[in-house]
Design an enzyme around this catalytic site. Structure first.
Site, PDB file in Angstrom:
ATOM      1  N   CYS A  19      -9.988 -30.972 -22.329  1.00 13.20           N
ATOM      2  CA  CYS A  19     -10.528 -32.322 -22.498  1.00 13.20           C
ATOM      3  C   CYS A  19      -9.875 -33.012 -23.700  1.00 13.20           C
ATOM      4  O   CYS A  19      -9.400 -32.359 -24.620  1.00 13.20           O
ATOM      5  CB  CYS A  19     -12.038 -32.362 -22.711  1.00 13.20           C
ATOM      6  SG  CYS A  19     -12.946 -31.472 -21.449  1.00 13.20           S
ATOM      7  N   ARG A  25      -4.640 -33.451 -21.024  1.00  9.21           N
ATOM      8  CA  ARG A  25      -5.628 -32.437 -21.398  1.00  9.21           C
ATOM      9  C   ARG A  25      -6.741 -32.305 -20.369  1.00  9.21           C
ATOM     10  O   ARG A  25      -7.649 -31.481 -20.521  1.00  9.21           O
ATOM     11  CB  ARG A  25      -6.252 -32.796 -22.754  1.00  9.21           C
ATOM     12  CG  ARG A  25      -5.249 -32.909 -23.870  1.00  9.21           C
ATOM     13  CD  ARG A  25      -5.938 -33.287 -25.154  1.00  9.21           C
ATOM     14  NE  ARG A  25      -6.848 -32.254 -25.580  1.00  9.21           N
ATOM     15  CZ  ARG A  25      -6.507 -31.174 -26.257  1.00  9.21           C
ATOM     16  NH1 ARG A  25      -5.249 -30.996 -26.587  1.00  9.21           N
ATOM     17  NH2 ARG A  25      -7.395 -30.280 -26.605  1.00  9.21           N
ATOM     18  N   TRP A  75     -11.762 -32.247 -18.297  1.00  7.74           N
ATOM     19  CA  TRP A  75     -11.334 -31.174 -17.391  1.00  7.74           C
ATOM     20  C   TRP A  75     -12.570 -30.284 -17.254  1.00  7.74           C
ATOM     21  O   TRP A  75     -12.974 -29.610 -18.192  1.00  7.74           O
ATOM     22  CB  TRP A  75     -10.173 -30.407 -17.996  1.00  7.74           C
ATOM     23  CG  TRP A  75      -9.588 -29.360 -17.103  1.00  7.74           C
ATOM     24  CD1 TRP A  75      -8.677 -29.553 -16.098  1.00  7.74           C
ATOM     25  CD2 TRP A  75      -9.824 -27.943 -17.163  1.00  7.74           C
ATOM     26  NE1 TRP A  75      -8.361 -28.345 -15.530  1.00  7.74           N
ATOM     27  CE2 TRP A  75      -9.043 -27.352 -16.156  1.00  7.74           C
ATOM     28  CE3 TRP A  75     -10.629 -27.135 -17.958  1.00  7.74           C
ATOM     29  CZ2 TRP A  75      -9.037 -25.983 -15.924  1.00  7.74           C
ATOM     30  CZ3 TRP A  75     -10.618 -25.768 -17.733  1.00  7.74           C
ATOM     31  CH2 TRP A  75      -9.832 -25.201 -16.733  1.00  7.74           C
ATOM     32  N   ASN A 125     -15.162 -31.292 -26.541  1.00  9.82           N
ATOM     33  CA  ASN A 125     -14.086 -30.513 -25.927  1.00  9.82           C
ATOM     34  C   ASN A 125     -14.379 -29.060 -26.248  1.00  9.82           C
ATOM     35  O   ASN A 125     -14.615 -28.720 -27.398  1.00  9.82           O
ATOM     36  CB  ASN A 125     -12.752 -30.967 -26.551  1.00  9.82           C
ATOM     37  CG  ASN A 125     -11.611 -30.037 -26.232  1.00  9.82           C
ATOM     38  OD1 ASN A 125     -11.640 -29.339 -25.230  1.00  9.82           O
ATOM     39  ND2 ASN A 125     -10.595 -30.031 -27.078  1.00  9.82           N
ATOM     40  N   GLY A 126     -14.418 -28.193 -25.219  1.00  9.60           N
ATOM     41  CA  GLY A 126     -14.690 -26.776 -25.459  1.00  9.60           C
ATOM     42  C   GLY A 126     -15.856 -26.296 -24.620  1.00  9.60           C
ATOM     43  O   GLY A 126     -16.219 -26.925 -23.622  1.00  9.60           O
ATOM     44  N   GLU A 166       9.173 -17.640 -13.304  1.00  6.01           N
ATOM     45  CA  GLU A 166       8.913 -18.998 -13.775  1.00  6.01           C
ATOM     46  C   GLU A 166       9.160 -20.003 -12.637  1.00  6.01           C
ATOM     47  O   GLU A 166       8.405 -20.974 -12.471  1.00  6.01           O
ATOM     48  CB  GLU A 166       9.808 -19.297 -14.990  1.00  6.01           C
ATOM     49  CG  GLU A 166       9.788 -20.731 -15.495  1.00  6.01           C
ATOM     50  CD  GLU A 166       8.407 -21.258 -15.858  1.00  6.01           C
ATOM     51  OE1 GLU A 166       7.433 -20.501 -15.865  1.00  6.01           O
ATOM     52  OE2 GLU A 166       8.302 -22.474 -16.103  1.00  6.01           O
ATOM     53  N   LYS A 209       6.497 -22.810 -11.206  1.00  8.83           N
ATOM     54  CA  LYS A 209       6.785 -24.256 -11.206  1.00  8.83           C
ATOM     55  C   LYS A 209       6.524 -24.842  -9.826  1.00  8.83           C
ATOM     56  O   LYS A 209       5.889 -25.875  -9.683  1.00  8.83           O
ATOM     57  CB  LYS A 209       8.247 -24.529 -11.559  1.00  8.83           C
ATOM     58  CG  LYS A 209       8.722 -24.645 -12.945  1.00  8.83           C
ATOM     59  CD  LYS A 209       8.126 -25.609 -13.889  1.00  8.83           C
ATOM     60  CE  LYS A 209       6.769 -25.221 -14.377  1.00  8.83           C
ATOM     61  NZ  LYS A 209       6.645 -24.525 -15.576  1.00  8.83           N
ATOM     62  N   GLU A 258       2.732 -24.854  -8.979  1.00  9.70           N
ATOM     63  CA  GLU A 258       1.954 -25.774  -9.818  1.00  9.70           C
ATOM     64  C   GLU A 258       2.010 -27.209  -9.325  1.00  9.70           C
ATOM     65  O   GLU A 258       0.996 -27.888  -9.285  1.00  9.70           O
ATOM     66  CB  GLU A 258       2.533 -25.792 -11.249  1.00  9.70           C
ATOM     67  CG  GLU A 258       2.042 -24.741 -12.176  1.00  9.70           C
ATOM     68  CD  GLU A 258       2.691 -24.878 -13.554  1.00  9.70           C
ATOM     69  OE1 GLU A 258       1.980 -24.738 -14.540  1.00  9.70           O
ATOM     70  OE2 GLU A 258       3.915 -25.131 -13.648  1.00  9.70           O
ATOM     71  N   HIS A 280      10.094  -3.178   0.251  1.00  6.94           N
ATOM     72  CA  HIS A 280       8.917  -2.303   0.202  1.00  6.94           C
ATOM     73  C   HIS A 280       7.641  -3.032   0.592  1.00  6.94           C
ATOM     74  O   HIS A 280       6.548  -2.601   0.232  1.00  6.94           O
ATOM     75  CB  HIS A 280       8.780  -1.677  -1.186  1.00  6.94           C
ATOM     76  CG  HIS A 280       9.944  -0.801  -1.540  1.00  6.94           C
ATOM     77  ND1 HIS A 280      10.276   0.324  -0.826  1.00  6.94           N
ATOM     78  CD2 HIS A 280      10.881  -0.910  -2.508  1.00  6.94           C
ATOM     79  CE1 HIS A 280      11.362   0.879  -1.356  1.00  6.94           C
ATOM     80  NE2 HIS A 280      11.745   0.141  -2.377  1.00  6.94           N
ATOM     81  N   LYS A 294      -2.900 -29.378 -19.250  1.00  7.71           N
ATOM     82  CA  LYS A 294      -1.775 -28.928 -20.075  1.00  7.71           C
ATOM     83  C   LYS A 294      -2.210 -27.907 -21.108  1.00  7.71           C
ATOM     84  O   LYS A 294      -1.535 -26.918 -21.343  1.00  7.71           O
ATOM     85  CB  LYS A 294      -1.155 -30.132 -20.782  1.00  7.71           C
ATOM     86  CG  LYS A 294      -0.013 -29.783 -21.691  1.00  7.71           C
ATOM     87  CD  LYS A 294       1.276 -30.280 -21.134  1.00  7.71           C
ATOM     88  CE  LYS A 294       2.487 -29.744 -21.848  1.00  7.71           C
ATOM     89  NZ  LYS A 294       3.250 -28.842 -20.982  1.00  7.71           N
TER      90      LYS A 294
END
Ligand code: G6P
Length: 639
Positions: free
Chosen positions: A2, A27, A84, A110-111, A491, A495, A498, A514, A634
């Site tokens: 947030c 955020r 968020w 925030n939190g 990575e 990407k 996401e 395998h 983010k």
């Protein structure tokens, strides 16, 4: 998570708050809200969805308010929030700010408040009415229940009852021109103006107005009025804060002509790498050891390395592990921070914990840092945001100088993390005598030249865009590679997932047979990376296995390993051969995309560029919101 903003001063508060929120949307962006005081009444407005919905609602509300409702245009004090969701679905009711029963105390947070259930029960039993499912709402009610005429005292008493992580900002019409803010484990920055003061979760929200800031420390409370900012510690003792002056430019956090922040940040990689590497390497390729974190006496103590991080930063750690073992012959493990903290890790004084984070605020990474420190490890942070929590909690810091990264999907931060870890491996290799001086200098010179290599990788963007359009029509994709290529493949798949929402998996090329080969059906896109001369033949065999099952392979490799056009062995581009151009004669089912030539140990920073572009263009082709992928944020400051 947030984003919080706050303003006190002579300007109309709403535009300042909305502008700040737009810069903090990375955020969290599932709802947004503001509360402003017009001198008589509070206008609180909040909406589920993007900031634009809040802006539309505000425009409507201000007009509708006319002569009767609060007049947002007159407001000179206010707080704002972009959310968020953690507790309670994204909805208008759960959006911040939250108020108490009487509408006298307004809070953004925030939190996570861990003990909110018991507080809520206690307050409800005393008659407080709750309108949301959030943990946050207990805060204004607690303040209400503790208020005896002194807002600062009530906020202090209320926050002392909270357990968990929080940054809060409080506004009250009983105390005009005043904001009270408290930081506990979630970032909060005060922006110092002239006759006005600001509050934000992160610096980009302040840069339009000021570069002078106070970065609040754990447990600190700030009281902002237009002319003063007073900071006190948890015990209420005044703290003399040092002004932290931000040196980077507001325009550095803008899109600068690119369609998305992500594309801009991908293209900023040569500059970001130069900023990160040039000050640390001489032209001859020697590591300048002046930084505290590179102090030979300190580093001599360690017998093993743990690289701890989340998401993309963890993938940079995988490259770091490989290079530390290869160049410095020191045992190294890369581990997800969220796993490390709960498994009673075997870490002691001989261990160097390298904590990697773009934001420096990721809750899991911070917790891993503390776990490592508590067990006696030396802690070195590789961090991008100066003054962030991780940077301050670590024993020593090596900054990545990537500049502000706004897009949720991390790109330039990754390449700079890889660059810093390579530098560390090189330095340790010299200190431990595992890397001969001349060999180290040669690698150091190649590292210094890495920005130019990345520039060449970027010049192949058009070809990667074609590949991305083909991949974009599929719902599954695979990435394969061996050694360092496998690290990059991990990575690459993150990407793609996401931002394009294509299901993707990274596999060690040799492991495909395998199990995963069962998933390859005619047309399945398989991206193969082959940058390592000692492994490329093996990878090619795995490519054949995929091709034989009808999979469609996109092979990314330097011309020296595929025999196609591109750069000759001397590193010069062959006539007509652009980077990432179609390379060797393509066999049916295999398309070759040529990567620039570079020392194989430095290949990840170059090979990741087309992987980032692939994800970007696939997401664009699928009409996805590239910079703000669904469900993500983010900076994840909750566990
Ligand atoms: C979030 C972001 C990722 C990032 C990770 C670690 O999940 O969405 O892009 O890699 O956090 O962030 P950090 O700031 O610690 O590097």
């Amino acid at each position: 998570m947030c984003g919080i903003v706050g303003y006190v001063g002579p300007r109309p508060a709403l535009p300042v708050l909305l502008d700040g929120l737009s810069r903090l949307e990375y955020r969290g962006y599932d709802s947004a809200g503001v509360a402003v005081f017009d001198g008589d009444r509070v206008l609180a407005c909040k909406r589920q969805g993007r900031l634009s919905r809040l802006e539309a609602a505000l425009a409507h509300e201000i007009l509708a308010g006319g002569g009767t409702g609060p007049d947002g245009r007159r407001a000179r004090t206010g707080i704002g929030h972009t959310r968020w969701a953690t507790h309670g679905v994204p909805s208008d009711e759960n959006a911040h700010p939250h108020g108490d029963c009487s509408g006298r105390f307004w809070v953004v947070h925030n939190g996570i408040i861990e003990n909110y259930r018991e507080l809520k029960e206690e307050l409800a039993a005393r008659g407080h009415r709750f309108l949301s499912q959030t943990d946050t709402e207990v805060i204004p009610h607690l303040i209400e229940s503790l208020y005896e005429g002194d807002l600062v005292r009530a906020v202090g008493a209320a926050t002392r009852r909270l357990r968990g992580s929080y940054a809060v900002a409080v506004m009250s019409p009983l105390h005009p021109d005043t904001l009270v803010a408290v930081r506990q484990e979630s970032p909060l920055v005060v922006g110092l103006g002239e006759g006005e003061n600001f509050l934000a979760s992160d610096v980009p929200a302040l840069l339009e107005y000021t570069r002078n800031t106070y970065i609040l420390d754990e447990g600190e409370m700030a009281v902002l009025t237009p002319d003063r900012v007073e900071v006190a510690d948890r015990a209420g003792r005044p703290v003399a804060k040092r002004v932290f002056r931000v040196t980077w430019d507001a325009s550095m956090a803008e899109k600068g002509g690119y369609g998305h922040f992500m594309l801009k940040e991908i293209h900023e990689q040569p500059t970001a790498l130069s900023q990160t590497l040039a000050p640390r390497l001489t032209e001859e390729g020697e590591v300048r050891g002046e930084e505290e974190a590179l102090d030979p006496a300190w580093l001599a103590r360690f017998r093993r390395v743990h690289l701890l991080a989340c998401g993309t930063a963890y993938h940079a750690g995988l490259v770091g592990k490989y290079l530390l073992e290869r160049l410095a012959r020191i045992p190294a493990e890369a581990e997800l921070a969220s796993e490390f903290r709960y498994r009673e890790p075997l870490v002691d004084r001989d261990t160097l914990a390298v904590v990697i984070s773009q934001s420096g605020e990721t809750a899991d990474t911070r917790a891993a840092l503390r776990e490592a420190r508590a067990r006696g490890a030396g802690v070195l942070a590789v961090v991008n945001v100066v003054g962030s929590s991780i940077a301050r909690e670590a024993e020593r810091v090596l900054y990545t100088w990537a500049g502000p990264e706004i897009a949720v999907a991390s790109t330039k931060a990754y390449s700079c993390q890889v660059a810093v870890l390579t530098l560390l491996a090189l330095h340790l290799g010299r200190l431990r005598g595992t890397l001969p001086a001349e060999e180290a200098r040669r690698l150091g010179r190649s590292l210094r030249a890495l920005p130019a290599v990345v520039e060449r990788a970027l010049s192949g963007a058009a070809r990667v865009e074609e590949v991305a359009r083909c991949v974009a029509v599929h719902e599954d994709a695979f990435f394969i590679g061996r050694g360092l290529d496998y690290a990059v493949a991990q990575e690459a798949q993150l990407k793609l997932k996401e931002i394009s929402y294509i299901h993707a998996e990274a596999y060690p090329a040799g492991e495909l047979k395998h199990g995963t080969l069962a998933l390859i059906v005619p047309g399945t896109p398989v991206v193969a990376l082959a940058t390592q001369p000692d492994l490329s033949e093996k990878t090619m065999s795995n490519v054949e296995e995929v091709r034989a099952r009808g999979g469609h392979v996109y092979l990314f490799a330097p011309a020296s390993l595929t025999g196609g056009p591109g750069e000759g062995p001397g590193g010069r581009p062959a006539p007509g051969g652009g980077e990432a151009s179609a390379g060797a004669e393509a066999a049916a089912g295999v398309e070759v995309i040529t990567l620039p030539e570079v020392d194989p140990r430095l290949a990840p920073a170059a090979a990741v560029v087309p992987m980032q572009l692939l994800a970007y263009y696939a997401a664009v082709a699928r009409g996805c919101d590239v910079d703000k992928p669904r469900n993500l944020a983010k900076s994840v400051t909750v566990e």
